[in-house]
Design an enzyme around this catalytic site. Structure first.
Site: not given
Ligand code: GUN
Length: 285
Positions: A54, A98, A121
């Site tokens: 990311k 995360q 998100d």
């Molecule tokens: N862990 C797995 N997928 C995601 C996501 O889309 N967002 C976040 N914050 N954590 C994740």
């Protein structure tokens, strides 16, 4: 293999390029660089890889990213304090915590504390509510990535039978909401671990979205001939990544299918970049 491959890597690259252009324009016009703050608690190896990807994608798109690494033993109060600090920092436009968080932390309380305008998100109840009402502020990244793949691949959804397998808050539920919303207009069925006759539901699907997190759970003979199959699963089996669909057998029957890896995965990050830039726009004074 009869099916056309829907190339998520390529579609995501095009989306990231478009966001990079838009981010440069936004910067030129307003003197603001979109800024994502990512929070990683503990040292789960998969989460470390996701967060690094990311960060890299942000940099390449001309967005700023800051990673806040906290130890496994971080307390709920410490994490809440960090979220509050990021909420109040006007240079931060998007906040991503995360998941999964270590078991001793209450993830719901943490995610609810993120100010909705920075919730890239789209996990906050206010943003979930807006999505369900058909007036989304942010689109949740993975389902938005699926919708983009459907659009780019020319997959018609209006009036079609869409079956979503999986009812998670991150993918299954918002995926169903997006397919149902006006414009997409699919007839949506959601299957889950307590559903009876999942195979029969799948066999009726013009569009099948698999998001159960079980390797090759969806069998080849559950695929309706001529359908479109989107595999959201990313499962590590020995040294291989496999999806939630028996790929080779499904590809014999489907008209189009996403591979794993190189399907939905890259789209999630591409949509996160879009959301970060969108968050920066929302926060212009
Ligand atoms: N862990 C797995 N997928 C995601 C996501 O889309 N967002 C976040 N914050 N954590 C994740």
């Amino acid at each position: 293999m009869g099916a056309v491959l829907i190339d998520g890597k390529q579609i995501a690259a095009n989306c990231r390029n478009a966001t990079a252009e838009a981010a440069a324009k936004f910067n030129a016009e307003f003197g603001v660089t979109g800024h994502l703050a990512a929070v990683l608690v503990g040292d789960d190896p998969a989460s470390q890889v996701y967060v690094r990807n990311k960060e890299r994608a942000c940099e390449k798109a001309g967005l700023r990213s800051t990673l806040h690494r906290l130890s496994e033993s971080t307390s709920q109060t410490e994490l809440l304090e960090l979220v509050q600090t990021l909420n109040q920092d006007s240079s931060v436009h998007g906040i991503l915590v995360q998941l999964p968080l270590p078991a001793h932390l209450n993830a719901t309380e943490i995610l609810d504390a993120i100010t909705p305008l920075k919730d890239v998100d789209a996990f906050h109840p206010e943003n979930v509510g807006l999505l369900l009402q058909g007036r989304p502020r942010f689109l949740p990244c993975t389902p938005a990535g699926v919708m983009k793949m459907l659009e780019v691949s020319g997959t018609e959804t209006v009036g079609k039978r869409a079956v979503v397998v999986g009812r998670s808050d991150i993918v299954g539920k918002p995926m169903a909401a997006l397919l149902l919303q006006r414009g997409a207009d699919a007839t949506v069925t959601v299957c889950h671990s307590r559903s009876q006759d999942i195979a029969e539901h799948c066999r009726s699907a013009d569009l099948l979205v698999a998001a159960v997190g079980i390797p090759e759970f969806i069998k080849g003979d559950w695929i309706r001939p001529g359908s479109v199959v989107i595999d959201v699963g990313i499962n590590r089996v020995e040294d291989r990544l496999v999806g939630d669909v028996e790929f080779a057998a499904a590809a014999e029957r489907a008209a189009a299918i996403t591979p794993v890896p190189g399907g939905v995965g890259p789209m999630t990050i591409a949509m996160l970049l879009e959301n970060t830039l969108h968050a920066a726009r929302l926060q212009l004074q």
